[in-house]
Design an enzyme around this catalytic site. Structure first.
Site, PDB file in Angstrom:
ATOM      1  N   GLY A  20       3.627   1.472  -1.027  1.00  0.00           N
ATOM      2  CA  GLY A  20       2.651   1.165  -0.018  1.00  0.00           C
ATOM      3  C   GLY A  20       2.531   2.497   0.977  1.00  0.00           C
ATOM      4  O   GLY A  20       1.350   2.758   1.494  1.00  0.00           O
ATOM      5  N   ALA A  65       6.149  -0.823   1.212  1.00  0.00           N
ATOM      6  CA  ALA A  65       6.270  -2.346   1.563  1.00  0.00           C
ATOM      7  C   ALA A  65       7.883  -2.471   1.683  1.00  0.00           C
ATOM      8  O   ALA A  65       8.584  -2.002   0.992  1.00  0.00           O
ATOM      9  CB  ALA A  65       5.609  -3.159   0.496  1.00  0.00           C
TER      10      ALA A  65
END
Ligand code: T1G
Length: 706
Positions: free
Chosen positions: A107, A66
């Protein structure tokens, strides 16, 4: 067909669609990249020709996860959010293969976990490092990883926050195949798809999982073992809870639990602190006008002057980086001892598995010694690490002046002295710089890079680039007594010793600061560094405390008695058989000094101990900022996190001040100034910059000298 936008390159070859992320530099899963991936998932789903989708990267790495810079903004969870994207890939009606090269972190790995299969190039890294940011995997990682590998191992990987190699991932069943390089992926992909032909794409939402008794026991045993290391930390505990409860729930419920735990952690001060630390370490390398890649000076040979503990520790850094290093000392016996010490230290690293046998061998081969300055004439970088005395250092630099080649960088490892005065004796002052290593120099990550008024930009750029090569966290600072770290430790230590005179016991002071999160208390740190060293620094810095003998009196008295700390088995504490013990004689001595100086003894609370030590630290930090000695408050934090044992989950003294609120810090200092009589009047005056920022309702972080 093929389409490219700034974020994704999409093409179909036969029945296989290739969705390649290309969001430089590390495919952070920003809102824009997530939208692009979501769009091409639509394209692949609607295209009847597509039988399978390969998720890969055009860059050297799969994805860094992320986009941390989006945290706290609405972009961070704007749809398609990362969790939603992973859920969509998990449910995707066609086969999805993730092809990992370089690294897949956070992520980025969670995207790959949601795929049906994973292939990885040899040497790539897969990890869920969210715990280092005070959070936990928030896009299904806490639930999909333990459903793919042993839950207790999954929890360990997430709580440690360290990536594993693709080879380890294959052993664990996290990846299905290894590639020699990404050029060979087509064959592996076709092979995998052939194996999949008979089945239907995995969908974890429709499968049942459980947590066996053995796995739950292993999970809880790991949690118990880590209790001390996780002091003050929220997210490792949240990870254990996510795995333990999530594995007993449907994936739907488990993901809802993960979301709740993630939001709790993300909203915590320690998440803010750890994310601050992450970016502060990146920003510390950004010095105006300096581009590390412009570093034109190649460092192919290093010379170290002085073969004491510091000289050896410094040498080990360069030797392990494969740089030929010559240790110079006029005393040949000292050189032999130094060589033996260096060899023992490097071999011990090898035996503990921290250093490969090959690196160990190369390092020892790169070591040479010399007793004559002529032998280091060809060195590109010379680091002086002799006795901490200006005259001695100046005489060394005069020799270097005479013998070293014109372009050699001449560095001093001084921890406090005036580098401008050292540069004054050099014909090429623009080549003089400070490289302040912290003992033990081969272990401590911090390197204060001290620029003088005349240090040239190429010299500074070269040293910053070299710092990364020897795996140091470099912070560029200006010249003042003690630079940044040691200058701030003076008031911090002053308060500790003053409070012992005022009635607190040394162990009360130290345990309060340890409970705050410091790796060591200030008094035990003084015993470790040496009471005599503290006295010497005080005398060198006498202008600072002239006319205020109180807080130094105990150390000078101990030095008179030959109680120099750990090295004499007695300092403030006694060290009988290495065990640290409070010494009633020292308490009596402190009481006697207090009486002689009219200091009334009293009970001192833990809160006062912490406030007086930590606020003094931050207050000095504001003075350093206003003098331009440090470029930004984050630089000061990086120094304290990497060189002084400040708890990372508090972000550093300046981040702690911001988190406390500068008005509250100012108010605290004003109260201390008022309540501690003449002593408080003198030592708790708030730095003007602190006052200015507090009154403007600003943060330390909002101020910069850049
Ligand atoms: N977000 C934003 N910027 C990042 C970033 C990230 N995740 N990773 C790197 N950068 C920037 C970095 O600041 C620098 O910027 C540039 O990229 C190059 O990085 C839902 C919530 C990936 C090993 O913790 O460990 O996913 O200084 O200089 O040495 O569960 O960066 O050039 O302007 O460090 O080759 C989890 C953090 C996120 C990985 C590359 N991911 N990054 O090292 O290059 S949270 C991480 C790193 C998450 C999900 C959760 C390293 C690296 P600039 P660099 P490098």
């Amino acid at each position: 067909m093929s389409e490219v936008n700034h974020y994704v390159d999409y093409r179909r070859e036969g029945g296989i669609a290739f969705l390649s992320m290309c969001h430089a530099p590390v495919n952070t899963l920003s809102y824009e990249l997530r939208c692009a991936i979501d769009h091409y998932l639509d394209v692949a789903e609607q295209d009847q020709e597509v039988k399978a989708l390969v998720l890969r990267s055009e860059l050297s790495a799969f994805s860094a996860g992320a986009d941390i810079s989006e945290f706290g903004t609405e972009k961070s969870f704007a749809e398609p959010s990362l969790p939603a994207l992973c859920d969509r890939i998990d449910r995707f009606p066609k086969w999805v293969i993730a092809e990992v090269a370089g690294y897949a972190l956070g992520g980025g790995l969670e995207l790959a976990l949601a795929a049906d299969k994973r292939i990885a190039t040899r040497g790539s890294k897969l990890g869920l490092p969210e715990v280092n940011l005070g959070i936990l995997p928030g896009a299904g990682g806490t639930q999909r990883l333990p459903r793919l590998i042993a839950p207790s191992l999954a929890a360990r990987m997430m709580c440690d926050g360290k990536p594993i190699s693709s080879e380890q991932a294959l052993d664990l069943g996290l990846v299905n195949a290894l590639l020699a390089s990404s050029e060979h992926s087509e064959a592996a992909i076709h092979q995998l798809l052939k194996e999949c032909e008979a089945g239907t794409p995995d969908n974890m939402f429709e499968q049942d999982y459980s947590l066996s008794r053995e796995e739950e026991t292993a999970l809880l045993e790991y949690q118990a073992q880590q209790a001390r290391r996780w002091t003050g930390l929220k997210s490792p505990q949240a990870i254990i809870e996510a795995v333990q409860r999530g594995m007993k729930s449907s994936l739907e419920d488990a993901l809802a639990l993960e979301r709740k735990l993630f939001n709790d952690c993300a909203a915590s001060p320690q998440a803010r602190a750890l994310q601050h630390a992450f970016f502060a370490e990146k920003d510390a390398l950004k010095v105006p006008g300096i581009n590390r890649d412009d570093a034109r000076l190649a460092i192919q040979e290093v010379a170290i002057i002085g073969s004491g503990l510091m000289g050896c520790g410094i040498a080990i850094n360069f030797l392990l980086a494969g740089i030929p290093t010559r240790l110079l000392d006029v005393n040949s016996e000292a050189l032999e001892k130094a060589r033996a010490y260096i060899q023992k230290t490097i071999e011990s690293g090898r035996d503990k598995g921290r250093i490969s046998a090959q690196i160990c061998e190369q390092a020892m081969a790169a070591l040479s010694t010399a007793s004559d300055y002529e032998d280091i004439a060809n060195a590109d970088l010379v680091i002086e690490a002799v006795f901490e005395d200006l005259t001695v250092k100046q005489s060394v630099f005069k020799e270097l002046n005479r013998h070293c080649k014109a372009e050699a960088i001449l560095a001093s490892n001084t921890s406090t002295l005036d580098l401008n005065a050292i540069a004054d004796v050099c014909a090429r002052p623009e080549n003089v710089i400070g490289l302040h290593f912290f003992s033990p120099a081969n272990i401590m990550k911090l390197l204060e890079v001290v620029r003088t008024e005349r240090t040239s930009e190429p010299v500074l750029a070269t040293c910053l680039k070299l710092a990364k090569k020897i795996n140091k966290v470099a912070v560029t600072v200006g010249v003042c007594y003690g630079f940044v770290g040691n200058r701030m430790v003076a008031p911090y230590s002053r308060e500790a010793f003053r409070m012992v005179l005022e009635g607190a016991s040394p162990s009360q002071v130290d345990s309060a600061l340890r409970e705050f999160g410091m790796a060591m208390g200030p008094i035990e740190m003084a015993d470790m560094a040496g009471i005599d060293v503290g006295c010497m620094a005080a005398l060198a810095n006498q202008h600072e405390w002239q006319g205020e003998e109180s807080y130094q009196a105990l150390q000078f008295a101990l030095r008179e008695q030959g109680r120099l700390g750990q090295k004499t088995s007695a300092g403030v504490y006694r060290y009988d058989g290495g065990k640290k013990q409070e010494d009633p004689e020292v308490l009596a001595l402190a009481k006697e000094i207090a009486q002689s100086q009219g200091i009334e003894q009293r009970n001192i609370s833990k809160e006062e101990i912490i406030q007086r030590c930590i606020f003094s630290l931050a207050n000095e930090g504001f003075r350093i900022l206003e003098e331009g000695i440090a470029l930004r408050s984050g630089d000061i934090d990086v120094i304290y996190l990497n060189g002084y044992g400040f708890p990372r989950w508090r972000g550093g003294p300046m981040q702690y001040a911001d988190e406390t609120g500068l008005q509250n810090v100012l108010q605290g200092l004003e109260n201390l100034q008022k309540n501690l009589g003449a002593y408080g009047e003198r030592w708790f005056a708030a730095a003007p910059l602190l006052k200015e920022l507090a009154q403007a309702n600003r943060s330390a972080k909002s101020f910069s000298n850049v």
